[in-house]
Motif scaffolding. Structure first.
Motif, PDB file in Angstrom:
ATOM      1  N   GLY A 195       0.691  -1.170  -0.134  1.00  0.00           N
ATOM      2  CA  GLY A 195       0.145  -0.004   0.026  1.00  0.00           C
ATOM      3  C   GLY A 195       0.824   1.222  -0.026  1.00  0.00           C
ATOM      4  N   THR A 196       2.124   1.051   0.178  1.00  0.00           N
ATOM      5  CA  THR A 196       2.993   2.296   0.141  1.00  0.00           C
ATOM      6  C   THR A 196       4.028   2.093  -0.860  1.00  0.00           C
ATOM      7  OG1 THR A 196       4.829   1.492   1.822  1.00  0.00           O
ATOM      8  CG2 THR A 196       2.641   2.195   2.558  1.00  0.00           C
ATOM      9  N   ASN A 233       5.360   2.302  -7.319  1.00  0.00           N
ATOM     10  CA  ASN A 233       3.716   1.915  -7.340  1.00  0.00           C
ATOM     11  C   ASN A 233       3.165   3.349  -8.349  1.00  0.00           C
ATOM     12  OD1 ASN A 233       3.192  -0.545  -6.556  1.00  0.00           O
ATOM     13  ND2 ASN A 233       3.102   0.343  -4.427  1.00  0.00           N
ATOM     14  N   GLU A 234       1.861   3.251  -8.665  1.00  0.00           N
ATOM     15  CA  GLU A 234       1.296   4.283  -9.159  1.00  0.00           C
ATOM     16  C   GLU A 234       1.151   5.461  -7.925  1.00  0.00           C
ATOM     17  OE1 GLU A 234      -2.283   2.773 -10.317  1.00  0.00           O
ATOM     18  OE2 GLU A 234      -1.695   2.276 -12.242  1.00  0.00           O
ATOM     19  N   PRO A 235       1.345   6.629  -8.396  1.00  0.00           N
ATOM     20  CA  PRO A 235       1.157   7.798  -7.242  1.00  0.00           C
ATOM     21  C   PRO A 235      -0.072   7.884  -6.715  1.00  0.00           C
ATOM     22  CG  PRO A 235       1.004   8.750  -9.564  1.00  0.00           C
ATOM     23  CD  PRO A 235       1.544   7.241  -9.836  1.00  0.00           C
ATOM     24  N   PHE A 238      -2.930  12.391  -3.665  1.00  0.00           N
ATOM     25  CA  PHE A 238      -2.275  13.596  -3.157  1.00  0.00           C
ATOM     26  C   PHE A 238      -0.927  13.751  -4.118  1.00  0.00           C
ATOM     27  CE2 PHE A 238      -4.791  13.995   0.702  1.00  0.00           C
ATOM     28  CZ  PHE A 238      -5.532  15.085   0.285  1.00  0.00           C
ATOM     29  N   GLU A 239      -0.331  12.571  -4.278  1.00  0.00           N
ATOM     30  CA  GLU A 239       1.123  12.480  -5.136  1.00  0.00           C
ATOM     31  C   GLU A 239       0.704  12.858  -6.574  1.00  0.00           C
ATOM     32  OE1 GLU A 239       3.784   9.236  -2.732  1.00  0.00           O
ATOM     33  OE2 GLU A 239       2.365   8.638  -4.306  1.00  0.00           O
ATOM     34  N   ASN A 243       2.310  15.824  -8.559  1.00  0.00           N
ATOM     35  CA  ASN A 243       2.868  15.691  -9.718  1.00  0.00           C
ATOM     36  C   ASN A 243       2.159  16.829 -10.805  1.00  0.00           C
ATOM     37  OD1 ASN A 243       4.585  13.765  -8.572  1.00  0.00           O
ATOM     38  ND2 ASN A 243       3.418  12.095  -9.404  1.00  0.00           N
ATOM     39  N   TRP A 244       0.822  16.805 -10.757  1.00  0.00           N
ATOM     40  CA  TRP A 244       0.169  17.563 -11.874  1.00  0.00           C
ATOM     41  C   TRP A 244       0.710  19.002 -11.717  1.00  0.00           C
ATOM     42  CZ3 TRP A 244      -3.887  21.193 -11.015  1.00  0.00           C
ATOM     43  CH2 TRP A 244      -4.332  21.630 -12.334  1.00  0.00           C
ATOM     44  N   LEU A 245       0.658  19.496 -10.344  1.00  0.00           N
ATOM     45  CA  LEU A 245       0.888  20.923 -10.119  1.00  0.00           C
ATOM     46  C   LEU A 245       2.524  21.281 -10.470  1.00  0.00           C
ATOM     47  CD1 LEU A 245      -0.747  21.499  -6.846  1.00  0.00           C
ATOM     48  CD2 LEU A 245      -1.521  22.457  -9.034  1.00  0.00           C
TER      49      LEU A 245
END
Length: 248
Positions: A195-196, A233-235, A238-239, A243-245
């Motif tokens: 999960g992390t 793993n996939e972000p 909030f990650e 990443n988008w910002l």
């Protein structure tokens, strides 16, 4: 009575914003942390979406011509997954949307049947709403123990490996894949704890079939171990926003 009823209605309405706030907070927490709940469950529920009856242990002493489709098969975990071989590091993350990926760096660049370390990376967790059907494919890797068998189908040949051990490393410890060896070995890489993406779990194995005396020297890769972290793993929710910002 009408006044009292209106007063009660007004009192109830005061709780609506509070309840709405609680719901929104719980929803955001679910978006961020749902993988902590589902990944441990999926570690025991066919992460490869293949019926258990279709994956059986194979006698490693029996040589058999297999399909040319590249596959990684782990009977103990009910995993039968496509492998993207020979891809550059820049494509490894995208390749894990369609299965697991061959991770090649200088000093750990072997293909199946070659002397050196064959490294295969896959996800162990993702958000439950993610469309990646392979987001849990390596969620059960921590269940593998010494002596367990796994198989790699590559160019019409089935390669059998026996698990020899495992260890947990920092994501930046790419150099842990560079192993001094004179025989074909394999390393499976995924994120841990489930999960992390805090650490990386490495599961090691050595080829037991075909006979290793016929193994070739591996061709080298251009990328040095220090170029990047091990695949993750996939972000999380909030990650992904971060990443988008930041345009990552």
């Amino acid at each position: 009575k009408a006044a009292e009823s209106a007063k009660n209605t007004h009192r109830k309405r005061r709780y609506i914003p509070i309840l709405a706030g609680i719901f929104v907070a719980l929803f955001i927490l679910f978006l961020q942390y749902n993988r902590l709940i589902f990944a441990p469950l999926m570690a025991y529920v066919s992460p490869g979406n293949v019926p258990a009856s279709e994956i059986e242990a194979i006698d490693p002493t029996v040589t058999k011509v297999v399909s040319s489709d590249p596959k990684l098969i782990i009977p103990k975990l009910n995993v039968n997954v496509p492998v993207a071989f020979g891809i550059p590091l820049s494509e490894v993350y995208d390749a894990m949307v369609d299965g697991v990926a061959h991770y090649r760096i200088a000093g750990a660049s072997a293909f199946p049947g070659e002397i050196g370390n064959l490294v295969i990376s896959g996800h162990s967790a993702g958000d439950i709403y993610s469309t990646n059907q392979y987001k849990y494919i390596f969620s059960g890797l921590e269940r593998l123990t010494t002596g367990d068998l796994l198989y790699v189908n590559y160019e019409g040949t089935r390669y059998t490996y026996k698990v020899t051990g495992s260890k947990v490393v920092e994501p930046s410890n790419v150099a842990s894949l560079v192993i001094d060896t004179n025989k074909p070995i394999i390393t499976l890489v995924t994120c841990t704890p489930l999960g992390t993406s805090r650490y990386r779990l490495l599961v090691f194995g050595e080829q037991i079939s075909p006979a290793t005396e016929t193994a070739k020297e591996s061709s080298d890769a251009d990328d040095e171990p220090e170029t990047q972290n091990l695949p993750s793993n996939e972000p999380s929710f909030f990650e992904g926003i971060w990443n988008w910002l930041t345009g990552k």
